[in-house]
Design an enzyme around this catalytic site. Structure first.
Site, PDB file in Angstrom:
ATOM      1  CG  ASP A 176      -1.626  -1.290   1.465  1.00 32.52           C
ATOM      2  OD1 ASP A 176      -2.011  -1.936   0.485  1.00 32.52           O
ATOM      3  OD2 ASP A 176      -1.796  -1.664   2.645  1.00 32.52           O
ATOM      4  CD  GLU A 365      -8.276  -2.482  -1.010  1.00 30.13           C
ATOM      5  OE1 GLU A 365      -8.728  -2.649   0.128  1.00 30.13           O
ATOM      6  OE2 GLU A 365      -7.337  -3.159  -1.473  1.00 30.13           O
ATOM      7  CD  GLU A 505      21.142   3.536   6.973  1.00 32.00           C
ATOM      8  OE1 GLU A 505      20.881   4.614   7.527  1.00 32.00           O
ATOM      9  OE2 GLU A 505      22.194   2.889   7.171  1.00 32.00           O
ATOM     10  CG  ASP A 608      26.472   4.254  11.167  1.00 33.67           C
ATOM     11  OD1 ASP A 608      25.402   4.478  10.565  1.00 33.67           O
ATOM     12  OD2 ASP A 608      26.856   4.962  12.109  1.00 33.67           O
TER      13      ASP A 608
END
Length: 613
Positions: A176, A365, A505, A608
């Site tokens: 969604d 929807e 990330e 990191d």
């Protein structure tokens, strides 16, 4: 938001006791919960037991252990001074070895990664006050030794094939997709589909028991930064919306209020209401400003089958509008009349007037809203009983309507996107989308069940765990909007600069074992053979070194490759053991042009960020 009972510093490999022998439980407390968490790190820890007793009771705990002292270059014996005793200790270490990593690190005064006669000479000069600071030497990498390390590393496989930019990410599911554009980045918010299991431990059909919302962002639509799963619903979880049990189908926006940019995240509490959270950044932290639903069934004209799937628009004049609703009453497949829209207050957390009907034909929807020129495009998913309709569409396709007014009336125009099964992306699940304008072009966000089918879940049939896609959308001269679903996805729209901190990330692809930890400012964890990749990295200034912030339990290495995980190694980064986040810099080969960059792990590493110089 919580009362702190006790704090203590834990030392790796040792127990610590958190104790407060006179903590007073608040008189009005009920249904209390006790949280134990790290204050500044994401390190793992284990709890042995928790004990409650009357005030003044002492509980026997572990013997205290002093936290490790900060390593000071030159202070080899750790007494806080740098003198001839440290030189003697360093000489002994060079000759016979060092007692531990901290001692060795203190003796490596030029930070080359090796303690040798150069360090001894520099330490002697420092003690004699010939120099006042230690010069930093360029680290020397033994490439032959590094190649031997990686000779035993089997590179892990990934869920994406080469040439695929869809799905957006594979380290988690997401359905969604809603969105927000802010400062040249596209933020995508998704329902956080997560594996569910029955009482016997067997994976089961997705029941959408979701209390969190995923947040990812990208500047180029190919390399996506994972900002973690935002806690939202708090009735049975830890989210800020304590009144809500679920967090479905999010959408988001921002608006400048009183000279400050404010961010708003709208979500559905199952089919029972629409909530809103606010924050001072697109990634949070998020708070609940109302303590209740923004839209509920007891409001005028809001008693529809499914009070969910919000879409938000901030118009050119700063006015906000919210679109929501869905469901098919018995016998009303052609005209369910369950979609609504309403103007939002200037604060974006209140409504103005009564919600009005939109009346999309064969609605199921999935509201989406976008403004193109002076025209408002409302789009939605058709239902599962469209046979014989006069428009020529099929079940669960993305249809759209237009209006010159944000509150309508809207006129049906056509189909934007067919069901994912039409593009062989899955077997024909539900369809949910957002039409997005980003950097001068239009795109279609939607979801499919392709990833779970690749994973072979339920013998390849899947259990309805969904993943987001993005593909180019075309707006013709007469205003028609069309898009086609694919696994290839979009072409990267701009290069990635390696000369600033790039969060680990941020990934175009990664191996199957990669995990993302934390929230907002996240990290990546991978094991031996795991890898992450970014694409389209522009080395227009060349390269000489790479700086990495990472941690490892045992001394480990990241191999930096151009191309894929089996590409050309341009450098190696050694991450010291001990489990603490460390920033290290190592030389790499000079690279020019635009390349893909892959980071391969020799062992378990928490990664990191990285930066090229």
């Amino acid at each position: 938001q919580y009362a702190t009972i006790a704090e203590a510093t834990g030392v790796k490999g040792n127990w610590v006791q958190l104790a407060n022998t006179n903590y007073l439980i608040p008189a009005d407390a009920s249904n209390m919960k006790l949280y134990v968490e790290t204050a500044e790190t994401t390190n793992n820890f284990y709890i042995d037991e928790a004990i409650g007793a009357v005030a003044g009771t002492g509980i026997l705990g572990p013997d205290p252990v002093e936290p490790p002292k900060e390593v000071i270059l030159g202070d080899v014996n750790g007494d806080g001074k740098i003198n001839i005793l440290d030189l003697a200790e360093a000489k002994g270490g060079v000759k016979s070895g060092f007692a531990d990593n901290s001692t060795k690190k203190a003796a490596d005064v030029d930070q080359s990664g090796v303690v040798d006669t150069t360090d001894l000479k520099l330490l002697q000069q420092y003690i004699a006050r010939i120099i006042t600071e230690f010069p930093v030497a360029e680290k020397v990498v033994d490439k032959e030794a590094m190649e031997k390390i990686f000779a035993s590393v089997n590179v892990a496989s990934s869920w994406k094939n080469d040439g695929e930019n869809n799905v957006l990410y594979t380290q988690r599911f997401g359905a969604d997709p809603g969105f927000m554009v802010y400062k040249d980045r596209l933020y995508v918010y998704t329902t956080n589909d997560a594996f569910e299991y029955d009482s016997s431990g067997n994976m089961q059909e997705n029941t959408y028991n979701v209390q969190t919302i995923n947040c990812h962002s990208s500047a180029d639509l190919v390399n996506w930064t994972d900002h973690g799963a935002i806690p939202v619903a708090g009735r049975n979880s830890t989210g800020p919306a304590k009144w809500a049990g679920y967090s479905w189908a999010p959408d988001a926006c921002w608006k400048t209020i009183n000279g400050k940019d404010k961010f708003f995240l709208y979500f559905a509490d199952s089919a029972g209401g629409i909530g809103v959270l606010t924050a001072d950044s697109p990634t949070g932290p998020w708070t609940d400003p109302l303590g209740k639903a923004l839209i509920s069934r007891n409001m005028p004209n809001c008693n529809v089958n499914w009070l969910f799937d919000p879409a938000v628009l901030v118009d050119d004049d700063g006015t906000g509008y919210l679109y929501f609703g869905g469901g098919v009453p018995d016998g009303k497949q052609a005209n369910p009349d369950t979609a609504r829209c309403v103007q939002l207050g200037d604060d974006m957390i209140s409504i103005v007037g009564t919600p009005v009907n939109i009346n999309p034909p064969y609605l199921f929807e999935d509201s989406s809203i976008e403004k193109i020129g002076d025209t408002y495009y409302y789009s939605y998913c058709t239902n599962w009983s469209t046979g014989g309709n006069p428009y020529g569409f099929n079940n669960a396709e993305i249809a759209y309507m237009t209006s010159k007014n944000p509150l309508g009336p809207f006129t049906y125009q056509g189909i934007m996107l067919k069901n994912p099964a039409s593009y062989r992306l899955d077997g024909g699940g539900n369809n949910h989308h957002s039409l997005v304008e980003f950097k001068g072009n239009y795109y279609m966000l939607y979801h499919s069940r392709n990833l779970e089918r690749k994973m072979g879940i339920n013998n390849g049939n899947g259990f309805n765990y969904r993943s987001p896609h993005i593909d180019k959308a075309t707006v013709s001269s007469d205003g028609k909007v069309t898009a086609t679903g694919s696994m290839k996805g979009v072409t990267q729209i701009e290069t990635l600069s390696p000369y600033t901190k790039v969060q680990a990330e941020t990934m175009q692809n990664q191996s199957k074992g990669i995990r993302v930890n934390g929230l907002s400012d996240t990290t990546v964890t991978g094991k031996k053979g795991d890898w992450t990749r970014v694409t389209g990295v522009s080395f227009d200034k060349g390269s000489s070194s790479i700086t990495v912030r990472a941690s490892a339990k045992n001394t480990s290495v990241i191999k930096v490759c151009t191309g894929g995980a089996n590409g050309t190694a341009i450098g190696y980064v050694e991450i010291p053991g001990g489990g603490s986040m460390t920033e290290v810099t190592f030389p790499i080969d000079n690279v020019s042009g635009t390349k893909d960059l892959t980071f391969v792990f020799s062992d378990e590493i928490v990664f990191d960020w990285w930066s090229i110089a």
